[in-house]
Design a protein around this motif. Structure first.
Motif, PDB file in Angstrom:
ATOM      1  N   UNK A  24       0.811  -1.230   0.000  1.00 43.22           N
ATOM      2  CA  UNK A  24       0.000   0.000   0.000  1.00 43.22           C
ATOM      3  C   UNK A  24       0.837   1.269   0.000  1.00 43.22           C
ATOM      4  N   UNK A  25       2.126   1.175  -0.255  1.00 41.56           N
ATOM      5  CA  UNK A  25       2.968   2.369  -0.325  1.00 41.56           C
ATOM      6  C   UNK A  25       3.093   3.048   1.022  1.00 41.56           C
ATOM      7  N   UNK A  26       3.032   4.393   1.007  1.00 44.81           N
ATOM      8  CA  UNK A  26       3.201   5.143   2.245  1.00 44.81           C
ATOM      9  C   UNK A  26       2.027   4.979   3.203  1.00 44.81           C
ATOM     10  N   UNK A  27       0.921   4.398   2.719  1.00 48.66           N
ATOM     11  CA  UNK A  27      -0.230   4.152   3.594  1.00 48.66           C
ATOM     12  C   UNK A  27      -0.143   2.801   4.293  1.00 48.66           C
ATOM     13  N   UNK A  28       0.944   2.061   4.078  1.00 50.82           N
ATOM     14  CA  UNK A  28       1.038   0.690   4.575  1.00 50.82           C
ATOM     15  C   UNK A  28       0.947   0.607   6.094  1.00 50.82           C
ATOM     16  N   UNK A  29       1.685   1.468   6.788  1.00 52.17           N
ATOM     17  CA  UNK A  29       1.706   1.392   8.249  1.00 52.17           C
ATOM     18  C   UNK A  29       0.343   1.746   8.826  1.00 52.17           C
ATOM     19  N   UNK A  30      -0.290   2.776   8.275  1.00 51.99           N
ATOM     20  CA  UNK A  30      -1.624   3.156   8.751  1.00 51.99           C
ATOM     21  C   UNK A  30      -2.630   2.036   8.516  1.00 51.99           C
ATOM     22  N   UNK A  31      -2.587   1.438   7.328  1.00 56.57           N
ATOM     23  CA  UNK A  31      -3.506   0.342   7.041  1.00 56.57           C
ATOM     24  C   UNK A  31      -3.242  -0.855   7.951  1.00 56.57           C
ATOM     25  N   UNK A  32      -1.970  -1.150   8.192  1.00 57.29           N
ATOM     26  CA  UNK A  32      -1.633  -2.247   9.098  1.00 57.29           C
ATOM     27  C   UNK A  32      -2.162  -1.968  10.503  1.00 57.29           C
ATOM     28  N   UNK A  89      -4.834  -0.144  11.194  1.00 57.55           N
ATOM     29  CA  UNK A  89      -6.287  -0.307  11.148  1.00 57.55           C
ATOM     30  C   UNK A  89      -6.673  -1.784  11.145  1.00 57.55           C
ATOM     31  N   UNK A  90      -5.903  -2.610  10.434  1.00 62.01           N
ATOM     32  CA  UNK A  90      -6.153  -4.052  10.453  1.00 62.01           C
ATOM     33  C   UNK A  90      -5.946  -4.599  11.869  1.00 62.01           C
TER      34      UNK A  90
END
Length: 405
Positions: free
Chosen positions: A366-374, A376-377
């Protein structure tokens, strides 16, 4: 003979007979000395994490990851040795405290040698710190052997001999060529973890299930706390240098959600009820190498992601995201495998953490959104787990209240 009470094991003189404590002892909790001992390990964990950050940010995972795994094993295993011994034999007299303080000094020496071990594979300082710790540990076991009788004495002596032989084996880190050191580590890891199994083959020591569970839980909190601290410092320095708040806030927010979720996941079950035998307890205790190691690596991964976001790391966004997501997924899976699954009931509850681990890995793309998405998961994982647990409890309560026909 009556069971020992907490009062009978309080601080009482310069020298007391080192009698074994009972597994059924009431009110068995961690002592201030044990908490102080754990804090010294924070320094070593922080050093290992800092070196991992540097290696990953400089795109040297081939050397950074093995170095981290080796150093973290040394730190973790020294903590394990002390924690299980103290659960069985803590007399809390002056001699016991002094020897424990010597072990703490060894931890700090080991921590001071971590950068040399990473940068130049120079394990001299690490080995010397380990020597200080192990000499203190052998002294404790010999003291237990002196006070014990029969099979209890022989068990303590087997521990003393095993720990001593392993320390001699670690000399290979100073004498063998560089390419042989990783193989030596594998051999010595197996040898070290075999010592308790061999020593307690005929007689189990008197470690306390609730006390051990609490000690591991406290160390989990310490590791997660170090992760929070490392991530906070990384965000602060990045903001001071680059003022890239909009870029850093999603990483910081996602990282915080991951850490909060890790805490919730670990402490969701009363694991001491599972520690009924050496076989169960040793598998659970040994498996925490992956739980603790991945928890500490989450903080290092967040630091790497922040450095990449502000242009200080020489790696791709995908690699920086993976530093967080892989560590998070490993924590979820290992926490489920050796910890949580023993108290999960039904297929839905058992699948929550393994499926979430896969979803977290997918966030890497997810690019630079990866950590935020992780993050949220991870938060959703906790929410689903709470929902399933609450629903099952409600169903069981309803079934219990329904009259049988």
């Amino acid at each position: 003979m009556s069971e020992p009470t907490p009062a009978s094991h309080g601080s009482g003189g310069v020298l007391r007979r080192m009698t074994e404590r009972g597994r059924e002892e009431a009110h068995r909790t961690a002592t201030p000395l044990e908490l102080f001992f754990d804090l010294c390990f924070v320094v070593a964990v922080a050093q290992a994490g800092r070196q991992l950050v540097h290696a990953l940010a400089e795109d040297h995972p081939a050397t950074g990851l093995p170095g981290y795994l080796m150093v973290f094993f040394a730190v973790w295993w020294a903590w394990v040795n002390f924690s299980w011994f103290s659960s069985a034999y803590d007399t809390d007299d002056v001699l016991y405290r002094v020897v424990t303080l010597v072990q703490m000094a060894g931890v700090l020496i080991l921590a001071a040698g971590v950068p040399r071990a990473f940068d130049g594979s120079d394990f001299t300082v690490v080995w010397f710190g380990y020597l200080v710790m192990r000499l203190a540990m052998v002294t404790q076991w010999l003291r237990a052997a002196h006070a014990g009788r029969g099979e209890e004495r022989r068990t303590a002596l087997r521990y003393a001999v095993g720990v001593s032989l392993c320390q001699v084996g670690w000399l290979g880190l100073l004498l063998l060529p560089q390419q042989a050191k990783p193989w030596l580590f594998l051999v010595m890891e197996v040898a070290e973890m075999s010592v308790p199994a061999i020593a307690e083959l005929r007689r189990q020591t008197g470690w306390h299930p609730h006390h051990i569970a609490e000690r591991y839980g406290l160390f989990t909190i310490i590791v997660l706390g170090e992760t929070v601290s490392a991530a906070t410092v990384a965000v602060q320095s990045a903001v001071d240098e680059h003022e890239a708040l909009g870029t850093l806030l999603p990483i910081a927010g996602g990282g915080l959600l991951i850490i909060f979720a890790a805490y919730w996941i670990y402490f969701a079950v009363p694991i001491h009820l599972h520690l009924a035998s050496n076989r169960q307890a040793f598998l659970w205790g040994y498996g925490h190498y992956f739980v603790f190691g991945s928890a500490a690596a989450i903080g290092a991964g967040i630091e790497v992601a922040i450095e990449e976001a502000v242009g200080k790391a020489h790696i791709s966004t995908f690699a920086a995201s993976g530093a967080v997501t892989v560590a998070t997924a490993l924590f979820m899976f290992s926490a489920w495998l050796i910890h949580s699954r023993h108290h999960k009931r039904g297929l839905a509850q058992q699948l929550v953490l393994p499926v979430s681990a896969v979803l977290v890995l997918a966030c890497t793309f997810a690019g630079h959104a990866a950590v935020l998405l992780a993050g949220l998961v991870s938060a959703a994982t906790v929410a689903v787990g709470v929902f399933l647990t609450t629903r099952r409890a409600a169903v069981e309560a309803t079934a219990a209240d329904t009259p049988q026909t």
